[in-house]
Design a protein around this motif. Structure first.
Motif, short mmCIF file in Angstrom:
data_model
loop_
_atom_site.label_atom_id
_atom_site.label_comp_id
_atom_site.label_asym_id
_atom_site.label_seq_id
_atom_site.Cartn_x
_atom_site.Cartn_y
_atom_site.Cartn_z
N GLN A 20 0.84 -1.21 0.00
CA GLN A 20 0.00 0.00 0.00
C GLN A 20 0.87 1.25 0.00
O GLN A 20 0.57 2.23 -0.68
CB GLN A 20 -0.94 0.01 1.21
N GLN A 21 1.96 1.23 0.74
CA GLN A 21 2.85 2.38 0.78
C GLN A 21 3.52 2.60 -0.57
O GLN A 21 3.72 3.74 -1.00
CB GLN A 21 3.89 2.22 1.89
N ILE A 22 3.85 1.51 -1.26
CA ILE A 22 4.45 1.62 -2.59
C ILE A 22 3.44 2.23 -3.56
O ILE A 22 3.77 3.13 -4.34
CB ILE A 22 4.96 0.25 -3.09
N LEU A 23 2.19 1.77 -3.50
CA LEU A 23 1.15 2.36 -4.34
C LEU A 23 0.97 3.84 -4.04
O LEU A 23 0.80 4.65 -4.96
CB LEU A 23 -0.18 1.61 -4.16
N ASP A 24 1.03 4.20 -2.76
CA ASP A 24 0.92 5.61 -2.38
C ASP A 24 2.07 6.43 -2.97
O ASP A 24 1.88 7.56 -3.43
CB ASP A 24 0.89 5.77 -0.86
N MET A 25 3.27 5.87 -2.97
CA MET A 25 4.42 6.57 -3.55
C MET A 25 4.22 6.76 -5.05
O MET A 25 4.55 7.81 -5.61
CB MET A 25 5.71 5.78 -3.29
N LEU A 26 3.66 5.75 -5.71
CA LEU A 26 3.43 5.83 -7.15
C LEU A 26 2.28 6.78 -7.49
O LEU A 26 2.20 7.28 -8.61
CB LEU A 26 3.13 4.43 -7.71
N ARG A 27 1.41 7.04 -6.54
CA ARG A 27 0.27 7.95 -6.76
C ARG A 27 0.62 9.41 -6.48
O ARG A 27 -0.19 10.29 -6.76
CB ARG A 27 -0.91 7.53 -5.89
N ARG A 28 1.80 9.66 -5.93
CA ARG A 28 2.19 11.06 -5.68
C ARG A 28 2.21 11.82 -6.99
O ARG A 28 2.45 11.25 -8.06
CB ARG A 28 3.58 11.13 -5.04
N LYS A 29 2.01 13.12 -6.90
CA LYS A 29 1.94 13.95 -8.10
C LYS A 29 3.18 13.78 -8.99
O LYS A 29 3.07 13.63 -10.19
CB LYS A 29 1.78 15.42 -7.71
N GLY A 30 4.35 13.79 -8.39
CA GLY A 30 5.58 13.65 -9.16
C GLY A 30 6.03 12.22 -9.36
O GLY A 30 7.05 11.96 -9.97
N GLY A 31 5.26 11.27 -8.83
CA GLY A 31 5.64 9.87 -8.93
C GLY A 31 6.82 9.54 -8.03
O GLY A 31 7.07 10.21 -7.03
N THR A 32 7.56 8.54 -8.42
CA THR A 32 8.72 8.11 -7.64
C THR A 32 9.74 7.47 -8.57
O THR A 32 9.44 7.14 -9.71
CB THR A 32 8.29 7.13 -6.53
N THR A 33 10.94 7.27 -8.07
CA THR A 33 12.00 6.64 -8.85
C THR A 33 12.24 5.22 -8.36
O THR A 33 11.83 4.85 -7.25
CB THR A 33 13.32 7.43 -8.72
N VAL A 34 12.92 4.43 -9.18
CA VAL A 34 13.28 3.08 -8.76
C VAL A 34 14.18 3.14 -7.53
O VAL A 34 14.03 2.34 -6.61
CB VAL A 34 13.97 2.30 -9.91
N ASN A 35 15.06 4.13 -7.49
CA ASN A 35 15.96 4.27 -6.35
C ASN A 35 15.18 4.54 -5.06
O ASN A 35 15.46 3.95 -4.01
CB ASN A 35 16.98 5.38 -6.60
N GLU A 36 14.17 5.42 -5.12
CA GLU A 36 13.36 5.71 -3.94
C GLU A 36 12.60 4.46 -3.49
O GLU A 36 12.55 4.15 -2.30
CB GLU A 36 12.37 6.84 -4.23
N LEU A 37 12.01 3.75 -4.45
CA LEU A 37 11.27 2.53 -4.11
C LEU A 37 12.20 1.46 -3.55
O LEU A 37 11.87 0.79 -2.58
CB LEU A 37 10.53 1.99 -5.34
#
Length: 81
Positions: A20-37
């Motif tokens: 769920q936290q990963i989905l939340d990171m992917l739903r952020r306005k700017g998205g996320t990077t592989v490094n952040e994930l």
């Protein structure tokens, strides 16, 4: 054996699960990077990309853009939508 009773006034707060936290990171306005994930999940980058592929197979639409030389991922549509 005696049962211990939870003190009154103390509530248990449920933390969101890692998926769920990963989905939340992917739903952020700017998205996320592989490094952040990878850092968040404590996974190697290839495992993180494989997880993104699994999300696509489950029906999530994941967009990626390269911004300043860094690829960012975000969910544009979910199977629940």
């Amino acid at each position: 054996m005696t049962k211990t009773k939870k003190p009154e006034g103390i509530e248990t707060i449920a933390m969101p699960s890692k998926p769920q936290q990963i989905l939340d990171m992917l739903r952020r306005k700017g998205g996320t990077t592989v490094n952040e994930l990878s850092t968040f999940a404590n996974w190697l980058p290839h495992s993180t990309r494989a997880y993104l592929t699994g999300l696509k197979k489950k029906g999530h639409v994941i967009d990626s853009d390269k911004v300043d030389g860094v690829r960012r991922y975000r969910i544009s549509s979910s199977p629940e939508a």
